[in-house]
Write a protein that holds these residues in place. Structure first.
Motif, PDB file in Angstrom:
ATOM      1  N   PRO A  90      -5.475   1.639  -8.261  1.00  0.00           N
ATOM      2  CA  PRO A  90      -5.796   2.336  -9.513  1.00  0.00           C
ATOM      3  C   PRO A  90      -4.643   3.188 -10.047  1.00  0.00           C
ATOM      4  N   ILE A  91      -3.996   3.966  -9.179  1.00  0.00           N
ATOM      5  CA  ILE A  91      -2.903   4.804  -9.706  1.00  0.00           C
ATOM      6  C   ILE A  91      -1.763   3.917 -10.189  1.00  0.00           C
ATOM      7  N   GLY A  92      -1.521   2.816  -9.495  1.00  0.00           N
ATOM      8  CA  GLY A  92      -0.482   1.896  -9.947  1.00  0.00           C
ATOM      9  C   GLY A  92      -0.808   1.283 -11.294  1.00  0.00           C
TER      10      GLY A  92
ATOM     11  N   HIS B   6       0.200  13.991 -11.738  1.00  0.00           N
ATOM     12  CA  HIS B   6      -0.377  14.904 -10.740  1.00  0.00           C
ATOM     13  C   HIS B   6      -0.470  14.244  -9.365  1.00  0.00           C
ATOM     14  N   CYS B   7      -0.296  12.929  -9.341  1.00  0.00           N
ATOM     15  CA  CYS B   7      -0.559  12.152  -8.121  1.00  0.00           C
ATOM     16  C   CYS B   7       0.262  12.632  -6.934  1.00  0.00           C
ATOM     17  N   ILE B   8      -0.392  12.816  -5.806  1.00  0.00           N
ATOM     18  CA  ILE B   8       0.311  13.204  -4.576  1.00  0.00           C
ATOM     19  C   ILE B   8       0.428  12.021  -3.617  1.00  0.00           C
ATOM     20  N   ARG B   9       0.216  10.809  -4.138  1.00  0.00           N
ATOM     21  CA  ARG B   9       0.440   9.574  -3.370  1.00  0.00           C
ATOM     22  C   ARG B   9      -0.350   9.553  -2.054  1.00  0.00           C
ATOM     23  N   CYS B  10      -1.614   9.950  -2.135  1.00  0.00           N
ATOM     24  CA  CYS B  10      -2.420   9.986  -0.915  1.00  0.00           C
ATOM     25  C   CYS B  10      -3.025   8.621  -0.629  1.00  0.00           C
ATOM     26  N   SER B  11      -3.138   7.786  -1.672  1.00  0.00           N
ATOM     27  CA  SER B  11      -3.674   6.424  -1.590  1.00  0.00           C
ATOM     28  C   SER B  11      -5.197   6.356  -1.450  1.00  0.00           C
ATOM     29  N   ALA B  12      -5.885   7.458  -1.616  1.00  0.00           N
ATOM     30  CA  ALA B  12      -7.350   7.418  -1.535  1.00  0.00           C
ATOM     31  C   ALA B  12      -7.934   6.477  -2.592  1.00  0.00           C
ATOM     32  N   CYS B  13      -7.328   6.457  -3.768  1.00  0.00           N
ATOM     33  CA  CYS B  13      -7.870   5.606  -4.839  1.00  0.00           C
ATOM     34  C   CYS B  13      -7.737   4.126  -4.489  1.00  0.00           C
ATOM     35  N   LEU B  14      -6.683   3.771  -3.760  1.00  0.00           N
ATOM     36  CA  LEU B  14      -6.522   2.373  -3.346  1.00  0.00           C
ATOM     37  C   LEU B  14      -7.652   1.990  -2.388  1.00  0.00           C
TER      38      LEU B  14
ATOM     39  N   HIS C  51       0.882  -1.165   0.000  1.00  0.00           N
ATOM     40  CA  HIS C  51       0.000   0.000   0.000  1.00  0.00           C
ATOM     41  C   HIS C  51       0.916   1.210   0.000  1.00  0.00           C
ATOM     42  N   ILE C  52       0.507   2.299  -0.642  1.00  0.00           N
ATOM     43  CA  ILE C  52       1.367   3.469  -0.735  1.00  0.00           C
ATOM     44  C   ILE C  52       1.596   4.082   0.645  1.00  0.00           C
ATOM     45  N   LEU C  53       0.534   4.136   1.427  1.00  0.00           N
ATOM     46  CA  LEU C  53       0.611   4.862   2.684  1.00  0.00           C
ATOM     47  C   LEU C  53       0.802   3.935   3.867  1.00  0.00           C
TER      48      LEU C  53
ATOM     49  N   ALA D  73     -12.658   9.739  -5.828  1.00  0.00           N
ATOM     50  CA  ALA D  73     -11.935   9.884  -4.567  1.00  0.00           C
ATOM     51  C   ALA D  73     -10.678  10.733  -4.705  1.00  0.00           C
ATOM     52  N   CYS D  74     -10.133  10.801  -5.882  1.00  0.00           N
ATOM     53  CA  CYS D  74      -8.812  11.431  -6.049  1.00  0.00           C
ATOM     54  C   CYS D  74      -8.867  12.927  -5.737  1.00  0.00           C
ATOM     55  N   PRO D  75      -8.053  13.378  -4.763  1.00  0.00           N
ATOM     56  CA  PRO D  75      -8.111  14.783  -4.367  1.00  0.00           C
ATOM     57  C   PRO D  75      -7.579  15.729  -5.430  1.00  0.00           C
ATOM     58  N   VAL D  76      -6.821  15.209  -6.401  1.00  0.00           N
ATOM     59  CA  VAL D  76      -6.346  16.093  -7.468  1.00  0.00           C
ATOM     60  C   VAL D  76      -7.033  15.776  -8.801  1.00  0.00           C
ATOM     61  N   MET D  77      -8.137  15.028  -8.711  1.00  0.00           N
ATOM     62  CA  MET D  77      -9.021  14.799  -9.853  1.00  0.00           C
ATOM     63  C   MET D  77      -8.351  14.147 -11.056  1.00  0.00           C
ATOM     64  N   ILE D  78      -7.519  13.147 -10.805  1.00  0.00           N
ATOM     65  CA  ILE D  78      -6.932  12.411 -11.926  1.00  0.00           C
ATOM     66  C   ILE D  78      -8.000  11.485 -12.503  1.00  0.00           C
ATOM     67  N   ASP D  79      -8.244  11.607 -13.793  1.00  0.00           N
ATOM     68  CA  ASP D  79      -9.272  10.781 -14.437  1.00  0.00           C
ATOM     69  C   ASP D  79      -8.660   9.414 -14.755  1.00  0.00           C
ATOM     70  N   ILE D  80      -8.538   8.601 -13.721  1.00  0.00           N
ATOM     71  CA  ILE D  80      -7.873   7.304 -13.877  1.00  0.00           C
ATOM     72  C   ILE D  80      -8.601   6.393 -14.881  1.00  0.00           C
ATOM     73  N   PRO D  81      -9.952   6.314 -14.854  1.00  0.00           N
ATOM     74  CA  PRO D  81     -10.613   5.434 -15.828  1.00  0.00           C
ATOM     75  C   PRO D  81     -10.268   5.788 -17.278  1.00  0.00           C
TER      76      PRO D  81
HETATM   77  S1  SF4 Z   1      -6.207   9.256  -5.152  1.00  0.00           S
HETATM   78 FE1  SF4 Z   1      -5.178  10.491  -6.716  1.00  0.00          FE
HETATM   79  S2  SF4 Z   1      -3.524  11.533  -5.637  1.00  0.00           S
HETATM   80 FE2  SF4 Z   1      -4.236   9.908  -4.296  1.00  0.00          FE
HETATM   81  S3  SF4 Z   1      -2.863   8.160  -4.742  1.00  0.00           S
HETATM   82 FE3  SF4 Z   1      -4.661   7.925  -6.047  1.00  0.00          FE
HETATM   83  S4  SF4 Z   1      -4.118   8.979  -7.960  1.00  0.00           S
HETATM   84 FE4  SF4 Z   1      -2.654   9.642  -6.409  1.00  0.00          FE
END
Ligand code: SF4
Lengths: 476, 269
Positions: A356-358, A327-335, A167-169, A387-395
């Motif tokens: 998802p970010i991975g 843009h990812c700040i590695r917050c791990s919310a998407c996980l 896990h990132i965090l 969930a992504c706080p910086v709005m990365i359109d992962i899909p």
């Molecule tokens: S939710 Fe967004 S900022 Fe946070 S780890 Fe996932 S991609 Fe990165």
């Protein structure tokens, strides 16, 4: 000192670091899915953190505006990354630091190893850092006879357990406290054999174990959450305070930072320091936010080195659709919201960046061919984007990368044939009439060949209806 | 109003009763339904599996077929999501800006059924009668791509005789994801198992949704369990009336055995 030319995209080299798994996602996931303990640990941990994060996000009235602002800052940063990095280099140098440019993992590991050797140390303490995990720094240091000591509690659990982070965090999210107690009893020298599995007791044992390291180690290696181009300030946020000890006690501090971590101005931090803790740990504020700018005579480390790591990031930047993954700040919310991650855990992704970010970042850093199964490790349910706080359109990036992934020949042929048929309504209607799939497939589809049998292993295929809608319409 | 039905290839081929119900419902509400017969598939499966070049011809066809109509309605959140969020992207990727603009134009007039009823027609009570205990699964694409929100629930609450029960962890994906269910069959099955457990805890007779694909997935799992819970498309519930109740034919899973103690599918509890 070498200089990476940002206009020349190159992917992260194989054979070093942790961006590639040994097997495709479905195979690795299958093993994880059969581990009932792992699924319980993960389900419990992600549900807890989801609830906590959701509650504190609901407290912030301008959350959507903060997200939009963060996205705007990041988009601007990526648009002028070379310029901002040079500005950062100038500011760090002015403040008494030294900047190194590392094109890839191999170069970054060499730079850090040389710096530790030059400082005359055979041991370094480490602040939890994704970048150094990504490049396999611990392994490189060990190969050079230097002992790396992880000081983040979860990272220490992983290190002592001879395990991999998942896990990132929360790198040890796949472990419960009984398992952690066993790891400590097995691998932590001098631990009280009667220790309980209470979190406080385990944390105290780790603290005792680390104290000697903090006081006797002269070199520390950290990552960075943010770097401010304007001032040369670096920032690390954490929950335990161990990172702060590493950042302030040693004589030499070496920070390895992905080039995407730069933000233009000091003011920009205000946005990210609000978003990060609520999205990641569900805290209103990080317990510890450490910032430093170069060196200050007589206070803190007297030598500061910043290693700017590319390792495939320029290649990501060169892709207009995929670049937002930076843009990812590695917050791990998407996980924590991902239904796939929740069931398979992080190891199934084969990279230090799971979830998802991975699934979008790893294949971009290595080249899609080297991580071809990851863009498919999602149902495209979209929970990560929300969930992504910086709005990365992962899909959207997932779909984009699927378009670049190598396709099995049989699948490609079938897809092309299906598109052709569906572009010819007469053929399509004929195919519909012929599609007595149930007959081909046996009762409820149980006779289907692989890979379609994957579906019918656990689900019944409906029998095609007596007439299609088209036929019904024509007859009415 | 004259409404063009975008039937979707899945409903056309596998779940015609959802499309038939959509037609009956719209006609009962006094609208004229037309079915442009040259339509086939929106190309979502191709785009989502990584074949945007193959999808391009399907996008072209879809745009050409539906451009003449003022309003297009589909009983599928997922396919409307594809039209709204993928068609222009596929066209632009191929460098066809003209097609992209036309696709955006068609998308702006394309509605998922519950959006069309609530937002365009302004009705939540469609005069339906459906005396069953029902739980609603929001489906990811309706929930997050289209943001249909509580529109389906408002429609269901107005159905006479219907006992609506909340689905625990409703917003979690059921694990279908198109080809995901084949490429990652084990993970998909694990997700489905949790979804089914939640459906069963509601003790509902019927699980409904606005997407035939997710219903086929959940229904396929429930059928294998012989759980006795039917999956029924939202359109079928809304089309059902006292005069013309949705009978045994409503089940999207023709082979599904009913719970031995359950009343006959068309009857009251
Ligand atoms: S939710 Fe967004 S900022 Fe946070 S780890 Fe996932 S991609 Fe990165």
């Amino acid at each position: 000192m070498t200089r990476t030319f940002l206009g020349m995209p190159a992917t992260a080299p194989p054979g070093v670091g942790h961006l590639r798994g040994d097997e495709p996602f479905p195979a690795a996931a299958r093993r994880a899915l059969s581990d009932a303990q792992l699924r319980r640990n993960l389900g419990h941990a992600t549900a807890t953190i989801r609830a906590r994060s959701g509650a504190v996000i609901d407290e912030v009235p301008d959350w959507p505006q903060l997200r939009a602002a963060a996205r705007a800052v990041k988009t601007d940063t990526m648009a002028r990354l070379p310029e901002l990095l040079e500005q950062l280099e100038t500011a760090v140098t002015r403040a008494g630091g030294t900047v190194h440019w590392a094109a890839d993992a191999v170069e970054a590991n060499r730079i850090v190893t040389d710096l530790v050797r030059a400082a005359g140390a055979d041991r370094v303490m480490k602040v939890k850092s994704m970048a150094t995990q990504e490049i396999g720094l611990n392994e490189a240091l060990a190969a050079a006879g230097i002992e790396p000591v992880e000081t983040d509690l979860a990272e220490l659990i992983v290190q002592l357990g001879d395990d991999r982070p998942s896990h990132i965090l929360v790198p040890a999210i796949h472990r419960n406290r009984a398992e952690i107690r066993e790891i400590f009893l097995r691998a932590m020298p001098g631990v009280d054999p009667t220790i309980s599995d209470e979190p406080a007791a385990l944390a105290a044992a780790a603290r005792r174990h680390l104290r000697e390291t903090f006081l006797s180690t002269r070199v520390a290696v950290s990552g960075a959450n943010f770097a401010v181009a304007e001032t040369g300030a670096l920032a690390v946020v954490e929950s335990e305070g161990n990172g702060r000890m590493c950042l302030t006690l040693p004589e030499t501090l070496i920070t390895v930072m992905g080039i995407e971590k730069v933000v233009p101005t000091w003011r920009d931090l205000e946005i990210f320091l609000q978003l990060l803790p609520r999205a990641s740990t569900g805290e209103r504020m990080n317990p510890y936010t450490s910032m430093w700018t170069g060196v200050t005579p007589g206070d803190g480390p007297q030598a500061f080195h910043l290693v700017l790591l590319d390792n495939g990031r320029s290649a990501v930047l060169a892709d207009p659709v995929g670049r937002q993954a930076l843009h990812c700040i590695r917050c791990s919310a998407c996980l924590n919201v991902c239904p796939v991650y929740e069931r398979t855990g992080g190891h199934a992704y084969g990279s230090v960046y799971p979830g998802p970010i991975g699934a979008v970042l790893s294949p971009q850093l290595t080249g899609v061919d080297d991580n071809a199964s990851l863009p498919y490790a999602s149902t495209l349910c979209g929970a990560c984007y929300d969930a992504c706080p910086v709005m990365i359109d992962i899909p959207s990036i997932l779909v984009h990368l699927r378009g670049q992934a190598p396709h099995p020949r049989a699948e490609a042929t079938a897809m092309a044939a299906a598109a052709y048929t569906m572009d010819h309504p007469a053929l399509y209607a004929a195919a519909q009439r012929a599609a007595k799939l149930s007959r081909l497939a046996g009762p409820r589809g149980r006779g289907l060949p692989p890979p379609l049998s994957g579906w019918t292993a656990s689900r019944d295929l409906p029998e095609p209806p007596a007439e299609t809608f088209r036929q019904w319409w024509a007859d009415r | 109003m004259r409404v063009a039905l975008f039937v979707t290839c899945l409903a056309d081929t596998m779940v015609p009763q959802a499309a038939v119900a959509t037609v009956r419902l719209l006609e009962r509400l006094g609208h004229e339904v037309v079915f442009p017969e040259d339509q086939t598939c929106c190309g979502q499966m191709h785009v989502n599996t990584g074949y945007p070049d193959d999808a391009l011809r399907l996008v072209r066809r879809h745009v050409r077929v539906f451009a003449p109509y003022d309003v297009v309605v589909a009983p599928s959140g997922s396919c409307v999501g594809s039209v709204r969020h993928q068609h222009a992207m596929v066209a632009r990727r191929a460098g066809d800006e003209r097609l992209a603009v036309r696709a955006e134009d068609v998308a702006s007039r394309t509605y998922e059924l519950s959006e069309f009823l609530v937002d365009v027609l302004g009705v939540t009570d469609v005069g339906a009668y459906y005396p069953h205990r029902v739980t609603y699964h929001p489906t990811c694409h309706s929930l997050r791509m289209l943001r249909v929100g509580d529109r389906p629930l408002r429609l269901l609450r107005a159905v006479r005789g219907l006992d609506l029960v909340e689905l625990p962890e409703a917003e979690q994906c059921c694990g279908f994801g198109g080809t995901f269910a084949v490429k990652n069959a084990d993970t998909s099955t694990a997700m489905l198992a949790d979804k089914m457990r939640n459906v069963l805890t509601t003790r509902a007779d019927v699980c409904t949704a606005g997407d035939a694909s997710c219903l086929m997935h959940i229904g396929g799992g429930l059928s294998r369990l012989r759980a006795g819970v039917r999956t029924v498309h939202l359109a079928e519930i809304l089309a059902s009336t006292e005069a013309e109740p949705a009978g045994g034919a409503v089940a999207t899973m023709p082979g599904v055995p009913c719970r031995p103690d359950a009343p006959n599918p068309g009857g009251t509890r």
